[in-house]
Scaffold this motif. Structure first.
Motif, PDB file in Angstrom:
ATOM      1  N   VAL A  40      -6.922   8.181   2.467  1.00  0.00           N
ATOM      2  CA  VAL A  40      -8.254   7.142   2.205  1.00  0.00           C
ATOM      3  C   VAL A  40      -9.646   7.893   2.661  1.00  0.00           C
ATOM      4  CG1 VAL A  40      -9.390   5.058   3.117  1.00  0.00           C
ATOM      5  CG2 VAL A  40      -6.979   4.933   2.603  1.00  0.00           C
ATOM      6  N   SER A  41      -9.454   8.678   3.674  1.00  0.00           N
ATOM      7  CA  SER A  41     -10.626   9.305   4.194  1.00  0.00           C
ATOM      8  C   SER A  41     -10.884  10.599   2.994  1.00  0.00           C
ATOM      9  CB  SER A  41     -10.188  10.347   5.157  1.00  0.00           C
ATOM     10  OG  SER A  41      -9.944   9.417   6.485  1.00  0.00           O
ATOM     11  N   ALA A  94     -12.747   8.682   0.328  1.00  0.00           N
ATOM     12  CA  ALA A  94     -14.069   8.063   0.830  1.00  0.00           C
ATOM     13  C   ALA A  94     -15.107   9.242   0.732  1.00  0.00           C
ATOM     14  CB  ALA A  94     -14.145   7.477   2.168  1.00  0.00           C
ATOM     15  N   GLN A 115      -9.034  -0.568   2.950  1.00  0.00           N
ATOM     16  CA  GLN A 115     -10.079  -0.990   2.602  1.00  0.00           C
ATOM     17  C   GLN A 115     -11.033  -1.126   3.794  1.00  0.00           C
ATOM     18  OE1 GLN A 115      -9.180  -4.727   0.453  1.00  0.00           O
ATOM     19  NE2 GLN A 115      -9.829  -3.752  -1.456  1.00  0.00           N
ATOM     20  N   GLU A 160     -12.048   2.574   4.260  1.00  0.00           N
ATOM     21  CA  GLU A 160     -12.864   2.964   3.576  1.00  0.00           C
ATOM     22  C   GLU A 160     -14.327   2.674   3.817  1.00  0.00           C
ATOM     23  OE1 GLU A 160     -13.495   3.624  -1.431  1.00  0.00           O
ATOM     24  OE2 GLU A 160     -11.970   2.576  -0.594  1.00  0.00           O
TER      25      GLU A 160
END
Length: 237
Positions: free
Chosen positions: A74-75, A78, A174, A177
Motif C-alpha cells: 500500500v505504501s 501511494a 484504504q 492509503e
C-alpha cells in the motif's frame, strides 16, 4: 500540554526553485479517497459541529476502526501515485528530487520525525488528518510561533471520522492509503513553508497562506482564517 508544531527543514532539495515554490502544485494532490472522503464528508462536519456528537461510548469502543497496520504494498502504491503527480505538475526533475529524499528515508518516517513531539504517530488515520489540518491552519494564519495543544484537534477529528458511515466502510488498506497520501502532502507543504519562514520570504508566506485558504475553501467549505484551535478543537473565531 501546549506544543508548537515545529517545522524543521528535513529535505535537502531546494524548495525555493520555481517548480516547487512558484507553482506550488501540491495543493490539490490526493487520491480520490483522501480528498472526497476526507474533505467533503468528514472534516467539514468536524469543524461545523461540536464534539458532543462524537463523544459517545460507541465511538470510543470503535476507535480501532481509524487505525491500520502498515502494508508495504500500500505504501509503494501511494508513493508511486504521489511521485507521478509530482512529475506531471513539476516535471521529471522535480519528481526525481522528491524520490531521492524518499529513498533516503520513507515518507512515513520523515513525517513521524516531524510530528512525534506533538504526540502524533503513524498507524492511525486520525493523526494524519489532524496533522494536515493543523499544518494548513498554521500556514493560512502564518501562526508558526503559536502554541496550542494538539489533543483537542485529535479528539475532534476522531469524533468526525467515527461519526461518518462512509469512513467506517473503508478497508484497512484504504485507511493507510488515505493517511500516507496526507503525510506526503504534509511533507511537501511543510518543506516549502519552512523555507519561506527560514528565509523570511514574506511574499512566499503570503502566497502559501492564500493557497491554503483557497484549498480548504474549495475542498472543505472552511475558511481557515475564521477558525482557531481551542480546548474544544477548531472553533469559529
Amino acid at each position: 500540554m501546549l506544543r508548537t508544531l515545529v517545522f524543521a527543514l528535513i529535505f535537502s532539495f531546494s524548495t525555493s526553485s520555481p517548480s516547487f515554490s512558484q507553482d506550488y502544485p501540491f495543493q490539490g494532490l490526493a487520491a480520490d479517497i483522501a480528498m472526497n472522503t476526507l474533505h467533503n464528508t468528514l472534516l467539514n462536519a468536524s469543524i461545523r459541529s461540536s464534539l458532543e456528537e462524537g463523544e459517545s461510548g460507541a465511538a470510543e469502543d470503535a476507535a480501532y476502526l481509524t487505525r491500520y497496520r502498515s502494508n508495504p504494498q500500500v505504501s509503494a502504491r501511494a508513493e508511486g501515485q504521489f511521485l507521478a503527480f509530482v512529475e506531471k505538475t513539476s516535471g521529471p526533475a522535480g519528481a526525481a528530487v522528491v524520490k531521492l529524499e524518499f529513498d533516503k528515508s520513507s515518507p512515513v518516517k520523515l513525517w513521524a520525525g516531524l510530528v512525534s513531539k506533538d504526540g502524533l504517530k503513524p498507524g492511525d488515520a486520525v493523526d494524519a488528518v489532524a496533522a494536515y489540518w493543523i499544518l494548513n491552519w498554521i500556514i493560512a494564519n502564518q501562526a508558526h510561533d503559536e502554541e496550542f495543544s494538539t489533543k483537542p484537534v485529535l479528539d475532534q477529528v476522531r469524533a468526525a471520522l467515527m461519526g461518518s458511515p462512509r469512513f467506517r466502510k473503508l478497508s484497512e488498506a484504504q485507511r493507510q492509503e488515505l493517511s500516507e497520501v496526507l503525510m506526503m502532502n504534509f511533507l511537501i507543504q511543510q518543506a516549502v513553508y519552512s523555507q519561506a519562514v527560514t528565509t523570511a520570504d514574506t511574499r512566499m508566506l503570503e502566497q502559501l497562506s492564500s493557497a491554503a485558504v483557497q484549498r480548504f475553501s474549495n475542498e472543505a467549505g472552511t475558511d481557515l482564517r475564521r477558525i482557531k484551535p481551542t480546548q474544544a478543537g477548531f472553533v469559529t473565531r
